[in-house]
Design an enzyme around this catalytic site. Structure first.
Site, PDB file in Angstrom:
ATOM      1  N   THR A 172       8.448   8.190  -3.453  1.00  0.00           N
ATOM      2  CA  THR A 172       8.689   8.703  -4.938  1.00  0.00           C
ATOM      3  C   THR A 172       7.136   9.009  -5.198  1.00  0.00           C
ATOM      4  OG1 THR A 172      10.256   6.875  -5.295  1.00  0.00           O
ATOM      5  CG2 THR A 172       9.409   8.008  -7.033  1.00  0.00           C
ATOM      6  N   LYS A 180      15.034  12.475  -8.765  1.00  0.00           N
ATOM      7  CA  LYS A 180      14.549  10.834  -8.831  1.00  0.00           C
ATOM      8  C   LYS A 180      13.924  10.705 -10.240  1.00  0.00           C
ATOM      9  CE  LYS A 180      12.881   6.833  -7.441  1.00  0.00           C
ATOM     10  NZ  LYS A 180      13.629   5.549  -7.613  1.00  0.00           N
ATOM     11  N   LYS A 205       5.234   3.881 -13.337  1.00  0.00           N
ATOM     12  CA  LYS A 205       4.853   4.928 -12.355  1.00  0.00           C
ATOM     13  C   LYS A 205       5.811   5.885 -12.529  1.00  0.00           C
ATOM     14  CE  LYS A 205       5.016   6.026  -7.728  1.00  0.00           C
ATOM     15  NZ  LYS A 205       5.468   5.933  -6.007  1.00  0.00           N
TER      16      LYS A 205
END
Ligand code: NAD
Length: 295
Positions: A96, A171, A246
């Site tokens: 990611t 995402k 994050k």
């Protein structure tokens, strides 16, 4: 049987590579951690001594490392994937990372004639172990067609969402929604409690009403209604608060690339920053209920 180089054998990479082995493929893994390499050997894979060693024999290269900086480190430079991968190898990055780094690595790969997809995942370690990850894939149709049968070994859903970098965009949007949802739901549940409503009744009504959402139905941040939720094991992750921070920051960075302001998400990001600064980074992100409710 396909020979697959797997770079990054951490919490996610180790169970993912095991599922590729179960699927009958040859896996050559590389990680900076000797323990991770040993775990792969024990599962029937081969520990490589370097990135060059792993990718030099592979038809497919998968990376699963923490951030965009790590992805660039493993792809670029004299010791990197692009310098040593076999011509025609398929490159899959499942980390990611930020959309910009993803597009940059895609461009470098394309310049050298490699097919590449970004294929980040939704679902944490249990989903990785059970081969039930959701893959959001960005890249050309031809690259997706090559990647899909490989990703199927590790996931229950593999969706082509668009061009290079689109998997990371997807995402970022999904996790931004989940991150905000944990906060808005927590606020709602804390109010319900103060108004004297019973948690189970709130759950029973709202999951059949317009207030329903995944966070409530499957991951309820209040102990009780969903037995498997982290709230019932003192908020052990699950999905750690630090990882949600994050991802919220990645969503903020993605929003900046298109000049779009997301004030709710910006506020939510600040709340995750504060939670991590207060020492809750290792708790599940649904611990946000405790913070918001003040209980
Ligand atoms: P992790 O820190 O457990 O594993 C990353 C691995 O990469 C480590 O073993 C590290 O040694 C290795 N690594 C770093 N630099 C390297 C290099 N130069 N060469 C070789 N190996 C290198 O992280 P994780 O939890 O497995 O997450 C990996 C990615 O998946 C992250 O981008 C994360 O955001 C994403 N993700 C994680 C989860 C989760 O629940 N853990 C869920 C969805 C997505």
């Amino acid at each position: 049987m396909t020979t697959i180089a797997f770079i990054g054998l951490g919490h996610m990479g180790t169970p993912m590579s095991r599922n590729l082995l179960r699927g009958g493929h040859r896996v050559l893994g590389f990680d900076l951690s000797a323990d991770a390499l040993q775990a792969l050997s024990q599962a029937g894979g081969q520990a490589a001594t370097s990135i060059a060693h792993a990718v030099g024999q592979a038809d497919v290269v998968i990376t699963m490392v923490p951030t965009g900086t790590h992805v660039r480190q493993v792809y670029e430079g004299e010791a990197g994937i692009l310098a040593h991968a076999r011509p025609g190898a398929l490159l899959i990055d499942s980390s990611t990372i930020d959309v910009e780094s993803s597009r940059l690595v895609h461009d470098l790969a394309a310049q050298q004639g490699f097919d590449m997809v970004d294929a980040p995942v939704s679902g944490a370690v249990p989903a990785a172990e059970a081969a039930r990850l959701v893959f959001m894939v960005g890249g050309t149709a031809a690259a997706f067609e090559r990647a899909e049968p490989i990703l199927q070994h590790m996931g229950s859903s593999v969706v082509h969402v668009g061009a290079a970098g689109s998997g990371q965009s997807m995402k970022a949007c999904n996790n931004m929604m989940a991150g905000m949802s944990a906060i808005t739901l927590s606020e709602t549940l804390a109010l319900a409690r103060r108004l004297g409503l019973d948690e189970q009744k709130v759950y029973d009504v709202m999951t059949h009403a317009s207030g329903n959402c995944w966070m409530l139905q499957s991951y309820c941040p209040v102990p009780g209604p969903v037995p498997g939720a982290p709230s019932n094991r003192d908020y052990a992750p699950g999905f750690a608060m630090s990882l949600m921070l994050k991802d919220m920051r990645l969503a903020q960075a993605a929003a900046r690339t298109v000049g779009y302001e997301t004030p709710f998400a910006a506020r939510a990001t600040q709340m995750y920053e504060a939670a991590v600064a207060e020492g809750h980074g290792g708790r599940d992100f649904s611990y946000m209920y405790k913070i918001v409710s003040g209980e």
